[in-house]
Design an enzyme around this catalytic site. Structure first.
Site, PDB file in Angstrom:
ATOM      1  N   GLU A   1      15.574  -7.188   1.548  1.00 26.11           N
ATOM      2  CA  GLU A   1      14.692  -7.809   0.559  1.00 26.11           C
ATOM      3  C   GLU A   1      14.363  -6.793  -0.529  1.00 26.11           C
ATOM      4  O   GLU A   1      14.835  -5.657  -0.512  1.00 26.11           O
ATOM      5  CB  GLU A   1      13.402  -8.288   1.239  1.00 26.11           C
ATOM      6  CG  GLU A   1      12.586  -7.162   1.867  1.00 26.11           C
ATOM      7  CD  GLU A   1      11.370  -7.658   2.623  1.00 26.11           C
ATOM      8  OE1 GLU A   1      11.338  -8.855   2.989  1.00 26.11           O
ATOM      9  OE2 GLU A   1      10.446  -6.851   2.878  1.00 26.11           O
TER      10      GLU A   1
ATOM     11  N   ARG B   1      -1.292  -0.747   1.578  1.00 29.32           N
ATOM     12  CA  ARG B   1      -0.023  -0.271   1.049  1.00 29.32           C
ATOM     13  C   ARG B   1      -0.289   0.046  -0.422  1.00 29.32           C
ATOM     14  O   ARG B   1      -0.624  -0.837  -1.205  1.00 29.32           O
ATOM     15  CB  ARG B   1       1.081  -1.318   1.213  1.00 29.32           C
ATOM     16  CG  ARG B   1       1.516  -1.504   2.654  1.00 29.32           C
ATOM     17  CD  ARG B   1       2.627  -2.507   2.795  1.00 29.32           C
ATOM     18  NE  ARG B   1       2.158  -3.868   2.511  1.00 29.32           N
ATOM     19  CZ  ARG B   1       2.950  -4.946   2.521  1.00 29.32           C
ATOM     20  NH1 ARG B   1       4.242  -4.811   2.781  1.00 29.32           N
ATOM     21  NH2 ARG B   1       2.456  -6.138   2.268  1.00 29.32           N
TER      22      ARG B   1
ATOM     23  N   ASP C   1       4.404  -3.952  -3.118  1.00 29.87           N
ATOM     24  CA  ASP C   1       5.482  -4.540  -3.924  1.00 29.87           C
ATOM     25  C   ASP C   1       5.302  -4.222  -5.405  1.00 29.87           C
ATOM     26  O   ASP C   1       5.361  -5.114  -6.263  1.00 29.87           O
ATOM     27  CB  ASP C   1       5.541  -6.054  -3.715  1.00 29.87           C
ATOM     28  CG  ASP C   1       5.418  -6.461  -2.263  1.00 29.87           C
ATOM     29  OD1 ASP C   1       5.998  -5.766  -1.409  1.00 29.87           O
ATOM     30  OD2 ASP C   1       4.738  -7.460  -1.979  1.00 29.87           O
TER      31      ASP C   1
END
Length: 341
Positions: A198, A295, A14
C-alpha cells in the site's frame, strides 16, 4: 552531521507534502478520520506550528459513500488544477468476505488559486473497474505529458489485502486505460501480520522512476519497499518494473522509531530530495492500533548512490517532544539540529 527538526507534524499518519511557489502544503490522515485538512509553511520545520484548515468533511454517518474512515489524503497539481485523492468507506464494519474495510478511492478538485481558501468539488469515486477494497491513490505526470494513477486494491483471487495497480488517466477522476497490476505481496517481509502492499509514492531521478510502497502490518514490522523502471519504459507493462528483494527503509530500535512508511517525496529549496514518512516511537499499543494517534510525520534527506539508486538511510531520532516519548536523547540534552529545513 546535524539532525533534522523532527517530527515535522505530530499525530498525522500517511503524510503528504507538496512543495509549491507559496510554500509547503501538508495533509495526512486526521486522527478522527472525519475530515481533510491542509496546512502551509515556508519551511518543512514550520509545518507543526502552521494553522490547520479543514477543507472538506465526511458525509453524515450512514449516508453512503464518503461517510466513514477518511484515510490518507494527497494533494496534487495537475494541469493547473488542485486535486486531492483519498480513501473513504460507507461504514466502519469489516467486509466479511474480503476481511477488509470497505474503502474506495475518491477525488476532489479545486480550480481556485489557493487550495486552502478555494472551493473544492466532489468528483466522486474513481472507478477502477474492480469493486473491492481500494485506497492510497497517488498520481504523477510522466515525460509523455500524460497523467498516471497508482493505487492499492484487493483482488479476491490473490492472497492478501491489497496489490499495487497503475493506469493512465483521461482526467483526474477517470481512468483512460485498464488497471495493470505492478506488484503483489509475495516476499516474506511483505507478509508479516498482514499481506499487503500500500501507500505508493513516486520519485523520479535521471533516467529512472521509482515507486516506493509500504508492506506488512502497521506495527514495527511496517517497512518500505521499492519498484524501479527506466524512464523511457512502458510504465503500463509490469515487465518494465523490478522489485527490490529487501525493504529499503525499516524500523530502528536504537532511536526508538518503529514502523516507518506510507511515505511521500518533496524537495528542499536548494533541490535536495526529501523523504516524508510516519513513525511511532513505541511498540506497546493499547487498544486498536488504528485509533492510536501517535504516528508522527518525519522527514529525512535522500542520498543518491553512484548508480542513481536512492539511499533512504534509517529513521531519524526525534529532536522535538513527542507524546508518550521514549526517544533516546544525548545525556546533556543538547541537539545539533539543522533548522534551515
Amino acid at each position: 552531521m546535524a539532525l533534522l527538526p523532527n517530527p515535522i507534524v505530530l499525530q498525522r499518519a500517511d503524510p503528504y507534502v507538496l512543495r509549491t511557489d507559496d510554500g509547503y502544503l501538508f495533509t495526512g490522515s486526521y486522527p478522527l478520520y472525519d475530515r481533510i485538512t491542509l496546512r502551509r509553511a515556508d519551511r518543512l520545520s514550520g509545518l507543526q506550528a502552521a494553522e490547520e484548515h479543514t477543507i472538506w468533511r465526511k458525509h453524515d454517518s450512514g449516508s453512503g459513500e464518503m461517510s466513514e474512515l477518511i484515510w490518507a489524503p494527497e494533494i496534487h497539481r495537475v494541469d493547473g488544477q488542485w486535486v486531492i485523492y483519498f480513501a473513504a468507506a460507507p461504514t466502519t464494519e469489516i467486509d466479511q468476505q474480503a476481511d477488509t474495510f470497505q474503502h474506495r478511492v475518491f477525488c476532489l478538485t479545486c480550480d481556485d488559486a489557493d487550495p486552502i481558501t478555494g472551493t473544492w468539488t466532489e468528483r466522486g469515486k474513481v472507478d477502477t473497474g474492480m469493486d473491492t477494497f481500494a485506497l492510497d491513490a497517488t498520481t504523477f505526470v510522466y515525460t509523455d505529458g500524460r497523467q498516471y494513477l497508482i493505487w492499492a486494491q484487493q483482488d479476491l483471487a490473490i492472497e492478501g489485502h491489497s496489490n499495487l495497480y497503475i493506469a493512465r488517466m483521461a482526467n483526474p477522476w477517470t481512468l483512460e486505460t485498464e488497471p495493470v497490476m505492478l506488484s503483489k505481496p509475495e516476499l516474506d517481509w511483505e507478509k508479516i501480520r498482514f499481506i499487503v502492499e500500500e501507500g505508493p509514492a513516486v520519485l523520479k531521478y535521471d533516467d529512472r522512476i521509482f515507486v516506493t510502497f509500504s508492506a506488512s502490518g502497521t506495527g514495527p514490522e511496517y517497512a518500505m519497499g521499492m519498484l524501479t523502471a527506466s524512464a523511457d519504459a512502458d510504465l503500463l507493462d509490469p515487465a518494465s518494473w523490478t522489485k527490490s528483494p529487501e525493504p529499503v527503509f525499516t524500523s530502528d530500535e536504537t532511536v526508538r522509531q518503529f514502523g516507518p512508511g506510507h511515505n511521500s517525496f518533496t524537495k528542499t529549496d536548494d533541490g535536495r530530495d526529501v523523504l516524508i514518512y510516519h513513525c511511532r516511537n513505541y511498540v506497546e499499543i493499547l487498544g486498536d492500533p488504528l485509533f492510536d494517534p501517535n504516528r508522527h510525520a518525519y522527514m529525512g534527506l535522500i542520498e543518491w548512490a553512484e548508480d542513481g539508486t536512492p539511499r533512504f538511510g534509517t529513521p531519524q531520532m526525534a529532536t522535538r517532544f513527542t507524546p508518550a516519548t521514549t526517544d533516546v536523547l544525548p545525556s546533556d540534552g543538547r541537539l545539533n539540529v539543522d533548522e534551515s529545513l
